[in-house]
Design a protein around this motif. Structure first.
Motif, PDB file in Angstrom:
ATOM      1  N   CYS A  21      79.686  11.290  29.366  1.00 23.69           N
ATOM      2  CA  CYS A  21      78.460  12.095  29.214  1.00 23.69           C
ATOM      3  C   CYS A  21      77.722  12.238  30.550  1.00 23.69           C
ATOM      4  O   CYS A  21      77.313  11.241  31.140  1.00 23.69           O
ATOM      5  CB  CYS A  21      77.540  11.449  28.181  1.00 23.69           C
ATOM      6  SG  CYS A  21      76.015  12.393  27.931  1.00 23.69           S
ATOM      7  N   PRO A  22      77.516  13.486  31.032  1.00 23.92           N
ATOM      8  CA  PRO A  22      76.824  13.672  32.308  1.00 23.92           C
ATOM      9  C   PRO A  22      75.342  13.299  32.257  1.00 23.92           C
ATOM     10  O   PRO A  22      74.728  13.075  33.296  1.00 23.92           O
ATOM     11  CB  PRO A  22      77.009  15.168  32.603  1.00 23.92           C
ATOM     12  CG  PRO A  22      77.297  15.793  31.296  1.00 23.92           C
ATOM     13  CD  PRO A  22      77.962  14.751  30.457  1.00 23.92           C
ATOM     14  N   THR A  23      74.763  13.241  31.085  1.00 24.30           N
ATOM     15  CA  THR A  23      73.350  12.871  30.982  1.00 24.30           C
ATOM     16  C   THR A  23      73.169  11.409  30.590  1.00 24.30           C
ATOM     17  O   THR A  23      72.038  10.934  30.477  1.00 24.30           O
ATOM     18  CB  THR A  23      72.605  13.769  29.967  1.00 24.30           C
ATOM     19  OG1 THR A  23      73.184  13.587  28.678  1.00 24.30           O
ATOM     20  CG2 THR A  23      72.700  15.228  30.362  1.00 24.30           C
ATOM     21  N   ILE A  25      73.753   9.755  27.766  1.00 25.53           N
ATOM     22  CA  ILE A  25      73.246   9.372  26.449  1.00 25.53           C
ATOM     23  C   ILE A  25      74.380   8.875  25.564  1.00 25.53           C
ATOM     24  O   ILE A  25      75.556   9.127  25.830  1.00 25.53           O
ATOM     25  CB  ILE A  25      72.505  10.537  25.763  1.00 25.53           C
ATOM     26  CG1 ILE A  25      73.435  11.728  25.513  1.00 25.53           C
ATOM     27  CG2 ILE A  25      71.301  10.940  26.564  1.00 25.53           C
ATOM     28  CD1 ILE A  25      72.770  12.836  24.754  1.00 25.53           C
ATOM     29  N   ILE A  27      75.764   9.512  22.163  1.00 27.70           N
ATOM     30  CA  ILE A  27      75.678  10.483  21.072  1.00 27.70           C
ATOM     31  C   ILE A  27      75.890   9.829  19.714  1.00 27.70           C
ATOM     32  O   ILE A  27      75.555  10.398  18.675  1.00 27.70           O
ATOM     33  CB  ILE A  27      76.676  11.654  21.303  1.00 27.70           C
ATOM     34  CG1 ILE A  27      76.323  12.870  20.452  1.00 27.70           C
ATOM     35  CG2 ILE A  27      78.099  11.189  21.076  1.00 27.70           C
ATOM     36  CD1 ILE A  27      74.979  13.476  20.784  1.00 27.70           C
ATOM     37  N   CYS A  35      70.855  16.117  25.452  1.00 27.19           N
ATOM     38  CA  CYS A  35      72.213  16.670  25.357  1.00 27.19           C
ATOM     39  C   CYS A  35      72.228  18.106  25.861  1.00 27.19           C
ATOM     40  O   CYS A  35      71.382  18.917  25.474  1.00 27.19           O
ATOM     41  CB  CYS A  35      72.693  16.617  23.912  1.00 27.19           C
ATOM     42  SG  CYS A  35      74.321  17.370  23.667  1.00 27.19           S
ATOM     43  N   GLN A  37      74.975  20.021  25.532  1.00 31.93           N
ATOM     44  CA  GLN A  37      75.992  20.704  24.716  1.00 31.93           C
ATOM     45  C   GLN A  37      77.274  20.990  25.500  1.00 31.93           C
ATOM     46  O   GLN A  37      77.915  22.008  25.285  1.00 31.93           O
ATOM     47  CB  GLN A  37      75.434  22.026  24.163  1.00 31.93           C
ATOM     48  CG  GLN A  37      74.093  21.908  23.488  1.00 31.93           C
ATOM     49  CD  GLN A  37      74.178  21.275  22.119  1.00 31.93           C
ATOM     50  OE1 GLN A  37      75.000  21.659  21.311  1.00 31.93           O
ATOM     51  NE2 GLN A  37      73.348  20.294  21.871  1.00 31.93           N
ATOM     52  N   CYS A  38      77.638  20.099  26.411  1.00 24.79           N
ATOM     53  CA  CYS A  38      78.833  20.366  27.224  1.00 24.79           C
ATOM     54  C   CYS A  38      80.121  20.097  26.456  1.00 24.79           C
ATOM     55  O   CYS A  38      81.174  20.633  26.795  1.00 24.79           O
ATOM     56  CB  CYS A  38      78.798  19.534  28.502  1.00 24.79           C
ATOM     57  SG  CYS A  38      78.975  17.758  28.212  1.00 24.79           S
ATOM     58  N   GLY A  39      80.083  19.250  25.465  1.00 26.15           N
ATOM     59  CA  GLY A  39      81.258  18.991  24.637  1.00 26.15           C
ATOM     60  C   GLY A  39      82.228  17.961  25.195  1.00 26.15           C
ATOM     61  O   GLY A  39      83.285  17.728  24.600  1.00 26.15           O
ATOM     62  N   CYS A  41      81.989  14.766  25.272  1.00 22.01           N
ATOM     63  CA  CYS A  41      82.120  13.628  24.344  1.00 22.01           C
ATOM     64  C   CYS A  41      83.045  13.974  23.192  1.00 22.01           C
ATOM     65  O   CYS A  41      83.798  13.124  22.708  1.00 22.01           O
ATOM     66  CB  CYS A  41      80.749  13.203  23.838  1.00 22.01           C
ATOM     67  SG  CYS A  41      79.813  14.525  23.030  1.00 22.01           S
TER      68      CYS A  41
HETATM   69  S1  SF4 Z   1      77.767  17.247  24.602  1.00 18.79           S
HETATM   70 FE1  SF4 Z   1      78.258  15.031  24.596  1.00 18.79          FE
HETATM   71  S2  SF4 Z   1      78.875  14.557  26.728  1.00 18.79           S
HETATM   72 FE2  SF4 Z   1      77.801  16.541  26.785  1.00 18.79          FE
HETATM   73  S3  SF4 Z   1      75.637  16.022  27.222  1.00 18.79           S
HETATM   74 FE3  SF4 Z   1      75.834  16.121  24.974  1.00 18.79          FE
HETATM   75  S4  SF4 Z   1      76.251  14.008  24.347  1.00 18.79           S
HETATM   76 FE4  SF4 Z   1      76.654  14.122  26.554  1.00 18.79          FE
END
Ligand code: SF4
Length: 90
Positions: A21-23, A25, A27, A35, A37-39, A41
């Protein structure tokens, strides 16, 4: 699935969803404002679960209405085209 006599989900606590996860967190705690929403994870989780022969899609894009519908045992609703709000109709 059971662990220590308790009913648990399919997550195996591999922490790959957190690692990618770039942020930064977790999930697994649920939907969070940070989040983006990069996907990443989703891909990480599905990759691990596929390798160990467990169900995929533990993490997925969804909305609050469909989450509540699944909890209630109902089928999710998907609309390809959004309806315009009533105040925009002539
Ligand atoms: S989609 Fe998943 S990896 Fe991407 S920022 Fe959200 S929780 Fe993190």
């Amino acid at each position: 699935m059971r662990a220590l006599g308790q009913e648990v989900g399919d997550c195996v606590d591999c922490y790959q969803c957190v690692a990618v996860c770039p942020t930064g967190i977790d999930i697994r705690d649920g939907a969070q404002l940070d989040c983006i929403q990069c996907g990443l994870c989703i891909d990480a989780c599905d990759t691990v679960m596929t390798k160990i022969g467990r169900p995929t899609r533990l993490i997925a894009y969804d909305n609050d209405i469909n989450i509540q519908r699944r909890i209630a045992g109902k089928a999710p609703i998907y609309r390809i085209v959004r309806r315009a709000p009533s105040f925009m109709s002539p």
